[in-house]
Design an enzyme around this catalytic site. Structure first.
Site, PDB file in Angstrom:
ATOM      1  N   ASN A 155      37.544  82.989  63.474  1.00  0.00           N
ATOM      2  CA  ASN A 155      38.736  82.186  63.210  1.00  0.00           C
ATOM      3  C   ASN A 155      39.804  82.316  64.292  1.00  0.00           C
ATOM      4  OD1 ASN A 155      40.920  80.905  61.374  1.00  0.00           O
ATOM      5  ND2 ASN A 155      41.713  82.957  61.754  1.00  0.00           N
ATOM      6  N   SER A 185      36.317  75.509  63.585  1.00  0.00           N
ATOM      7  CA  SER A 185      36.522  74.522  64.641  1.00  0.00           C
ATOM      8  C   SER A 185      37.777  73.711  64.312  1.00  0.00           C
ATOM      9  CB  SER A 185      35.269  73.637  64.750  1.00  0.00           C
ATOM     10  OG  SER A 185      35.431  72.649  65.736  1.00  0.00           O
ATOM     11  N   TYR A 226      42.046  71.989  74.203  1.00  0.00           N
ATOM     12  CA  TYR A 226      41.788  72.547  72.880  1.00  0.00           C
ATOM     13  C   TYR A 226      40.653  71.792  72.199  1.00  0.00           C
ATOM     14  CZ  TYR A 226      42.540  73.524  67.897  1.00  0.00           C
ATOM     15  OH  TYR A 226      42.367  73.858  66.577  1.00  0.00           O
ATOM     16  N   LYS A 230      36.827  73.039  71.051  1.00  0.00           N
ATOM     17  CA  LYS A 230      36.314  72.925  69.685  1.00  0.00           C
ATOM     18  C   LYS A 230      35.036  72.088  69.642  1.00  0.00           C
ATOM     19  CE  LYS A 230      39.425  75.404  67.563  1.00  0.00           C
ATOM     20  NZ  LYS A 230      39.060  76.734  67.006  1.00  0.00           N
ATOM     21  N   THR A 273      49.727  75.797  58.267  1.00  0.00           N
ATOM     22  CA  THR A 273      49.573  77.145  58.807  1.00  0.00           C
ATOM     23  C   THR A 273      50.565  77.347  59.947  1.00  0.00           C
ATOM     24  OG1 THR A 273      47.941  76.555  60.497  1.00  0.00           O
ATOM     25  CG2 THR A 273      47.102  77.034  58.286  1.00  0.00           C
TER      26      THR A 273
END
Length: 280
Positions: free
Chosen positions: A84, A135, A149, A153, A184
Site C-alpha cells: 500500500n 493501485s 503517478y 500504477k 484519505t
C-alpha cells in the site's frame, strides 16, 4: 485473535488506506504486522494489537530480504502482503525532473517488486501466499497532471497480472486493487509532491492539481468501508480477480475505460488487421 489466524503484513500504515486496512484486518481476526517509515506513527495500531515494524520500501533488495525474514519470524509466517505504501507525484510529465520520476517509481513500483520478491521464496516453499497491490483508477484514466503517478500504477497493474499467472502453479494469488476517490490523506504534503519546475501553458495539468488539492477532505469514498471490503475479498479462499476497481467512481470509470477501448479498437480495425503474408 486466534494463534492460528492468518497473518497480514501491510505497508504504509501511518495514515489513509494502510491504517484503515490494518484496523479492518484486526477487526476480522487476522494477525497484523503494520509497517511504516516512522513506527511512532502507528501507536494506535499497536495499542489495538498490531505488531509494528519500521520499513522503507525503497531500501535495497538485501535489506528487504532481511526485513522479510524478521517479519516472518514474528508469527512464524506471513500469509498476505498488502503493498500500500506510496505517494503521488503531481505535475505535467515534462515538468517532472528525472530525479522526481525515479523517486516516484522507486516507491510505487520497484519497491513493490523488491519487497514482494523478498517473501516469494518462503511462499513458493509453502505453496501459499496472497499479494495485494494497491493501485489506482489513475492507471486507466491517466489524468493530465499526474502522468508519472498513473504510469507507475499502470505498471503495477501489469506486474500484478503477470504475478497472477506466473505464481499460480505455486498456489500464490495476486490482485491489483484500483481505488477511486477516497477521503484519505493522499493530498496532504507528505503524500503528494508537486514538480519543482512549472511550465506555463500546461493548463489542464495545473487545473487538475488545483482541483485535487481543493477536493481534499471532501472525496466521496469512505476508506474504512473499502478496507473492510478488501479484507473480506482476500480472506476468501480460491480465485481472486486480477484487477478490482473499488469505489463507485472507480467502477464507472473502469467500465467506461474498457468500453471506450473496445469501441476504439473496432473503429480502427482496418489499420490493425490484414497484415499476413499473401501467397503468390
Amino acid at each position: 485473535m486466534s494463534h492460528d489466524a492468518d497473518v497480514v503484513l501491510i505497508t504504509g500504515c501511518s495514515t489513509g488506506f494502510g491504517k484503515e486496512l490494518a484496523e479492518a484486518a484486526l477487526s476480522s481476526g487476522l494477525r497484523v504486522i503494520a509497517t511504516a517509515r516512522r513506527p511512532e506513527s502507528m501507536t494506535s495500531l499497536s495499542e489495538k494489537g498490531a505488531k509494528t515494524m519500521k520499513l522503507d520500501v525503497t531500501a535495497s533488495p538485501e535489506e528487504l530480504r532481511q526485513f522479510a525474514s524478521d517479519a516472518i519470524s514474528i508469527f512464524g509466517r506471513v500469509d498476505y502482503l498488502i503493498n500500500n505504501a506510496g505517494f503521488l507525484q503531481g505535475g505535467a510529465v515534462e515538468e517532472n525532473s528525472h530525479e522526481e520520476n525515479l523517486a516516484q517509481l522507486n516507491t510505487n513500483f520497484f519497491g513493490v517488486i523488491n519487497l514482494t520478491n523478498a517473501f516469494l521464496p518462503d511462499w513458493r516453499a509453502r505453496k501459499s501466499g496472497t499479494i495485494v497491490n494497491i493501485s489506482s483508477q489513475g492507471s486507466m484514466i491517466c489524468v493530465a497532471g499526474a502522468g508519472i503517478y498513473c504510469a507507475g500504477k499502470a505498471a503495477l497493474d501489469a506486474i500484478s497480472d503477470t504475478w497472477a499467472r506466473e505464481l499460480a502453479s505455486f498456489n500464490i494469488r495476486c490482485v491489483s486493487i484500483q481505488p477511486g476517490s477516497f477521503r484519505t490523506a493522499v493530498a496532504e504534503s507528505a503524500n503528494t509532491k508537486i514538480a519543482a519546475k512549472k511550465i506555463e501553458g500546461y493548463d489542464s495539468a495545473h487545473e487538475w492539481i488545483d482541483g485535487f488539492n481543493k477536493a481534499s477532505g471532501t472525496q466521496p469514498g469512505d476508506p474504512a468501508v473499502a478496507a473492510k471490503k478488501i479484507i473480506e475479498l482476500i480472506s476468501k479462499k480460491g480465485e481472486l480477480p486480477m484487477r478490482l476497481p473499488i469505489g463507485d467512481d472507480a467502477y464507472e470509470n473502469a467500465k467506461a475505460f474498457y468500453e471506450g477501448r473496445l469501441k476504439e479498437i473496432e473503429a480502427w480495425k482496418g489499420y490493425s488487421t490484414g497484415m499476413g503474408f499473401v501467397d503468390k
